[in-house]
Design a protein around this motif. Structure first.
Motif, short mmCIF file in Angstrom:
data_model
loop_
_atom_site.label_atom_id
_atom_site.label_comp_id
_atom_site.label_asym_id
_atom_site.label_seq_id
_atom_site.Cartn_x
_atom_site.Cartn_y
_atom_site.Cartn_z
N ASN A 69 0.82 -1.22 0.00
CA ASN A 69 0.00 0.00 0.00
C ASN A 69 0.85 1.26 0.00
O ASN A 69 0.45 2.29 -0.55
CB ASN A 69 -0.94 -0.01 1.20
CG ASN A 69 -2.08 -1.01 1.00
OD1 ASN A 69 -2.47 -1.28 -0.14
ND2 ASN A 69 -2.60 -1.55 2.07
N GLU A 70 2.01 1.18 0.64
CA GLU A 70 2.93 2.33 0.64
C GLU A 70 3.32 2.66 -0.80
O GLU A 70 3.39 3.83 -1.19
CB GLU A 70 4.17 1.95 1.46
CG GLU A 70 4.97 3.09 2.01
CD GLU A 70 4.28 3.87 3.12
OE1 GLU A 70 3.52 3.28 3.92
OE2 GLU A 70 4.49 5.09 3.17
N PHE A 112 0.48 4.38 -2.39
CA PHE A 112 0.44 5.76 -1.89
C PHE A 112 1.41 6.63 -2.70
O PHE A 112 1.06 7.73 -3.16
CB PHE A 112 0.82 5.77 -0.40
CG PHE A 112 0.57 7.06 0.31
CD1 PHE A 112 1.38 8.17 0.09
CD2 PHE A 112 -0.47 7.18 1.22
CE1 PHE A 112 1.16 9.37 0.76
CE2 PHE A 112 -0.71 8.37 1.89
CZ PHE A 112 0.11 9.47 1.66
N MET A 161 -6.29 12.24 -0.98
CA MET A 161 -6.66 10.83 -1.10
C MET A 161 -7.91 10.55 -0.27
O MET A 161 -8.18 11.27 0.70
CB MET A 161 -5.52 9.93 -0.61
CG MET A 161 -4.25 10.13 -1.42
SD MET A 161 -2.94 9.00 -0.97
CE MET A 161 -1.62 9.64 -2.00
N GLY A 206 2.68 5.96 5.49
CA GLY A 206 1.74 6.23 4.40
C GLY A 206 0.51 5.33 4.50
O GLY A 206 -0.64 5.79 4.39
N LEU A 239 -3.70 6.08 5.41
CA LEU A 239 -4.89 5.58 4.70
C LEU A 239 -5.80 4.79 5.64
O LEU A 239 -7.02 4.72 5.43
CB LEU A 239 -4.46 4.69 3.52
CG LEU A 239 -3.60 5.37 2.45
CD1 LEU A 239 -3.09 4.35 1.43
CD2 LEU A 239 -4.40 6.48 1.73
N VAL A 243 -5.58 13.00 3.61
CA VAL A 243 -6.43 11.82 3.42
C VAL A 243 -7.77 12.09 4.09
O VAL A 243 -7.83 12.42 5.27
CB VAL A 243 -5.79 10.55 4.03
CG1 VAL A 243 -6.71 9.34 3.78
CG2 VAL A 243 -4.40 10.31 3.44
#
Ligand code: PLP
Length: 411
Positions: free
Chosen positions: A123-124, A127, A138, A151, A155, A172
């Motif tokens: 996921n980083e 990102f 985001m 990061g 999220l 975010v």
């Protein structure tokens, strides 16, 4: 002279307690002290340090897709480490390329893959791809879990996990999960990416209403926003499909995988399509272990075995059997069983999950109280119908041990 009485011999700690004590002495307290030392695993079964046997219906938190010590994974890892264990990202190892080709083939689209070592890192990378669009805003969902690096944590829609680490990488917005109108209001032409789980695993196996992912796709397409589907828990056959979002026919711009992909070895994968696939350029991201051939060989063995032994259909039928056995005959404590395939949440009346987890473990069943009122089940995809039957008998007995008000304050 009278002999002084010798002191009573100190009770020797049990093997399980001794290992737990060694853990407490040297490990950070990031996990507290885990509930049980495990020393051996085979298929759906594991053994603790005292030789007690358990049916593992958690599978290393939805990781051990083929169970423990699957011969295909053992052979693939042993062969690879015996021939070429690591090359770094300065050289090419063939299993890395083969795994990327394979994952894109399963996705049915051309694209590019970035490999990492965990879900958070997958996921980083997403990102960072988002930031490379030139936009910074985001959107993610309340209750969602995307990992613990900074990061990924930004999220993650769980304020208690974020609070000690504020400020996190910014901009975010979190919106209620399952609410397409909230997405419509939050996602704008300033939004780099929207990240969602097809089923929120860590939040208690929460399933969105039908059409939610399709709406997310339409909304992001209209604003030029990347749609990121975090399939770290739901992917690689866990729901009876390679990717859970196939159920809605949704194709994301980025799909992240980890957990089950390596069959117990640490790997993350960020699959990027279309323009998202072109944003990482030399120097923008990396990791020494990215695409390590041993973990890629393990992942190839997992994918081959799922395909060659028809595990997707097996997951669907074992999931039905498990669900049916929990729902029929009903139990007064069981409010609902939700999820898909072999990722199920048993929703209990009155916050009993921690007590049920303990009672189940005492009966030789490993499950996870993922929320105060939800017990999560994520057995290996290879679980047999006899194992499901044995689990159901023991789990019902564990439920029946609960006093009406037990566990209300436990979690
Ligand atoms: N995303 C989802 C949906 C997860 O369930 C998890 C872990 O539970 C993660 C990301 C983070 O993965 P990892 O613990 O490998 O960093």
């Amino acid at each position: 002279m009278s002999a002084s009485p010798s002191p009573a011999p100190a009770a020797r700690p049990t093997a399980n307690a001794a290992l737990a004590s060694r853990w407490r002495d040297v490990m950070t307290d990031a996990f507290g002290t885990p509930r049980l030392p495990l020393v051996k695993g085979r298929g759906t079964r594991v053994w603790d340090a005292e030789g007690n046997e358990y049916l593992d219906f958690l599978g290393g938190i939805a990781v051990n897709a083929l169970g423990h010590a699957h011969p295909a994974v053992v052979a693939a890892v042993s062969d690879q480490v015996a021939s070429l264990g690591h090359v770094s990202n300065l050289f090419i190892a063939e299993p890395t390329v083969r795994l990327a080709e394979r994952l894109l083939h399963l996705a049915g689209r051309r694209g590019r893959v970035y490999f990492s070592n965990s879900g958070a890192e997958a996921n980083e990378a997403a990102f960072k791809i988002g930031r490379l669009t030139g936009r910074t805003h985001m959107v993610a969902a309340t209750g969602g879990f995307h990992g613990r690096t900074m990061g990924a944590l930004a999220l993650t829609g769980q304020p208690a996990k974020q609070r000690p680490f504020l400020p996190l990488p910014g901009e975010v917005s979190h919106v209620p999960y399952g609410d397409a109108e909230a997405l419509r209001a939050a996602v704008t032409p300033r939004t780099a990416l929207l990240v969602l789980e097809p089923v929120q695993g860590e939040n208690g196996v929460v399933v969105p209403p039908p059409g939610y992912l399709r709406a997310a796709r339409e909304i992001t397409a209209a604003t030029g926003t990347l749609l990121v589907l975090d399939e770290i828990q739901t992917g690689v056959g866990r729901t009876g499909r390679w990717f859970a979002a196939e159920a809605e026919g949704v194709e994301a711009d980025i799909v992240t995988l980890a957990k089950g992909l390596g069959g117990g070895l640490p790997i993350g994968a960020t699959l990027a399509f279309g323009r998202a696939a072109e944003l990482l350029t030399p120097g923008t991201h990396g990791s020494t272990f990215s695409g390590n051939p041993v973990v890629c060989a393990a992942a190839l063995a997992v994918l081959d075995t799922i395909e060659q032994t028809g595990l997707l259909a097996h997951v669907t039928s074992m999931g039905r059997l498990l669900r049916h056995g929990l729902e029929v005959p009903g139990h007064p404590l069981v409010r609902e069983v939700r999820g898909a395939g072999l990722l199920l949440g048993v929703v209990l009346a009155g916050g009993h999950a921690a007590s049920v987890q303990r009672a189940a473990q005492a009966r030789g069943l490993l499950v996870n109280a993922v929320a105060p009122d939800v017990v999560r089940l994520a057995p290996p995809l290879t679980v047999s119908d006899q194992e499901v039957g044995a689990f159901l008998a023991g789990f019902r007995a564990a439920l029946s041990e609960m006093a009406p008000d037990e566990g209300r304050t436990a979690a």
